[in-house]
Design a protein around this motif. Structure first.
Motif, PDB file in Angstrom:
ATOM      1  N   MET A 241     -57.941-148.401 -39.687  1.00 34.26           N
ATOM      2  CA  MET A 241     -57.792-148.237 -38.235  1.00 34.26           C
ATOM      3  C   MET A 241     -57.739-146.766 -37.841  1.00 34.26           C
ATOM      4  O   MET A 241     -58.297-146.374 -36.818  1.00 34.26           O
ATOM      5  CB  MET A 241     -56.537-148.960 -37.749  1.00 34.26           C
ATOM      6  CG  MET A 241     -56.668-150.467 -37.718  1.00 34.26           C
ATOM      7  SD  MET A 241     -55.268-151.272 -36.900  1.00 34.26           S
ATOM      8  CE  MET A 241     -53.919-150.848 -38.020  1.00 34.26           C
ATOM      9  N   ALA A 242     -57.075-145.952 -38.655  1.00 41.29           N
ATOM     10  CA  ALA A 242     -57.021-144.521 -38.366  1.00 41.29           C
ATOM     11  C   ALA A 242     -58.422-143.918 -38.399  1.00 41.29           C
ATOM     12  O   ALA A 242     -58.796-143.130 -37.525  1.00 41.29           O
ATOM     13  CB  ALA A 242     -56.108-143.822 -39.366  1.00 41.29           C
ATOM     14  N   ALA A 243     -59.203-144.305 -39.394  1.00 37.57           N
ATOM     15  CA  ALA A 243     -60.563-143.790 -39.514  1.00 37.57           C
ATOM     16  C   ALA A 243     -61.441-144.269 -38.357  1.00 37.57           C
ATOM     17  O   ALA A 243     -62.203-143.494 -37.764  1.00 37.57           O
ATOM     18  CB  ALA A 243     -61.172-144.218 -40.844  1.00 37.57           C
ATOM     19  N   MET A 244     -61.322-145.558 -38.010  1.00 39.28           N
ATOM     20  CA  MET A 244     -62.113-146.107 -36.903  1.00 39.28           C
ATOM     21  C   MET A 244     -61.740-145.465 -35.575  1.00 39.28           C
ATOM     22  O   MET A 244     -62.564-145.349 -34.680  1.00 39.28           O
ATOM     23  CB  MET A 244     -61.922-147.623 -36.830  1.00 39.28           C
ATOM     24  CG  MET A 244     -62.600-148.385 -37.953  1.00 39.28           C
ATOM     25  SD  MET A 244     -62.571-150.193 -37.730  1.00 39.28           S
ATOM     26  CE  MET A 244     -60.795-150.526 -37.792  1.00 39.28           C
ATOM     27  N   GLY A 245     -60.469-145.043 -35.453  1.00 39.11           N
ATOM     28  CA  GLY A 245     -60.016-144.402 -34.229  1.00 39.11           C
ATOM     29  C   GLY A 245     -60.386-142.940 -34.127  1.00 39.11           C
ATOM     30  O   GLY A 245     -60.041-142.277 -33.152  1.00 39.11           O
ATOM     31  N   GLY A 246     -61.070-142.433 -35.122  1.00 35.37           N
ATOM     32  CA  GLY A 246     -61.513-141.044 -35.099  1.00 35.37           C
ATOM     33  C   GLY A 246     -60.486-140.039 -35.567  1.00 35.37           C
ATOM     34  O   GLY A 246     -60.694-138.830 -35.442  1.00 35.37           O
TER      35      GLY A 246
END
Length: 304
Positions: A241-246
């Motif tokens: 989720m952190a990666a997907m959130g940029g």
């Protein structure tokens, strides 16, 4: 993190604390003010968004919960959203109250968001300064919500609008923001998103002019962050989720690495809680889904 994302993150954290007070028992962290800082629409929207995303966290949710949104929300909140927030908030508050007795003169909350410590502890108004540091939009939102809730801002609460992840790391503006007295910093939910070098510079610069006995409380991810899947894959989900959130997670540490980083900044580890110790202190003997998050440690380090 963008300025808008900072405000959203602060509201989600407040939601987790407020939901816990209203729906969980026994309480790990009793934040009776958090709910007053979220509008009814925001509270409903955050909950609805979590329910809609349940398949990402629990592929078998339809069978287990039969489409009941209240059960789904309770599960996702207890398993994924709340454990880290509740444990680090409870630990941080415990340390603040201990250090206040031991002569700390100011607490600096880096990334304060919707923190409510100063509101909930009026007994400290004449003995402890509380300095909340966050991005300008997050602080603007916080002040608006305090006003809407008809909550009086204590005289010992100060707002410092600042991108501390840049300014404290790269400049000397800290000298204008707080006094050179015995100080306690809290840095919650931030270390994962900084490089190891930037975390070192932040701690080193923050403490460079402060007296011995000043300290910091923060949470960090251990070396298994990218290997451990966790209960219902929640650690893996958090990283995704952190990666997907940029805003990907940038750092994790062995205990020896972190100890060395702190020593270089002039600090010694006073207390360190592993996930197992967090479980024993805050989550033991529960019958619900709340449990200590795998790979996440809590630490209190003191300047020599």
């Amino acid at each position: 993190m963008s300025q808008n994302e900072s405000s959203i993150t602060s509201l989600i954290s407040a939601f987790a604390r407020a939901y816990h007070v209203e729906h969980d028992e026994p309480l790990i962290f009793n934040d009776v003010v958090a709910r007053k800082l979220i509008t009814a629409q925001e509270f409903a929207d955050i909950g609805a968004n979590m329910v809609q995303g349940i398949q990402f966290f629990h592929p078998d949710a339809d069978r287990q919960f039969g489409g009941d949104p209240e059960q789904i929300l309770k599960w996702i909140t207890q398993v994924q959203l709340s454990p880290i927030t509740l444990a680090r908030s409870a630990y941080s508050e415990q340390v603040i109250l201990q250090e206040a007795v031991l002569g700390v003169k100011q607490v600096i909350i880096l990334g304060a968001g919707m923190d409510t410590f100063a509101i909930r502890h009026p007994e400290l108004e004449h003995t402890l300064d509380i300095i909340e540091v966050d991005l300008p939009p997050a602080q603007k939102l916080k002040k608006e919500r305090l006003q809407q809730a008809e909550l009086v801002i204590p005289r010992n609460l100060y707002f410092v609008p600042m991108d501390f992840t840049y300014e404290v790391i790269h400049t000397d503006l800290r000298s204008e923001a707080w006094k050179n007295v015995k100080t306690l910093f809290t840095l919650l939910g931030v270390s994962y998103y900084l490089s190891k070098d930037d975390l070192f510079r932040l701690i080193h610069n923050a403490f460079s002019d402060l007296p011995a006995g000043s300290s910091i409380v923060f949470d960090y991810a251990d070396e298994y962050l990218y290997e451990e899947k966790g209960y219902y894959n929640r650690v893996e989900n958090m990283v995704k989720m952190a990666a997907m959130g940029g805003e990907p997670m940038k750092s994790c540490f062995t205990y020896a690495e972190l100890e060395h980083l702190l020593e270089q900044a002039g600090l010694l580890i006073y207390e360190h809680l592993t996930p197992e110790e967090v479980q024993a202190r805050y989550f033991s003997q529960r019958t619900d889904n709340l449990s200590a998050f795998e790979t996440i440690h809590l630490i209190h380090a003191v300047k020599k």
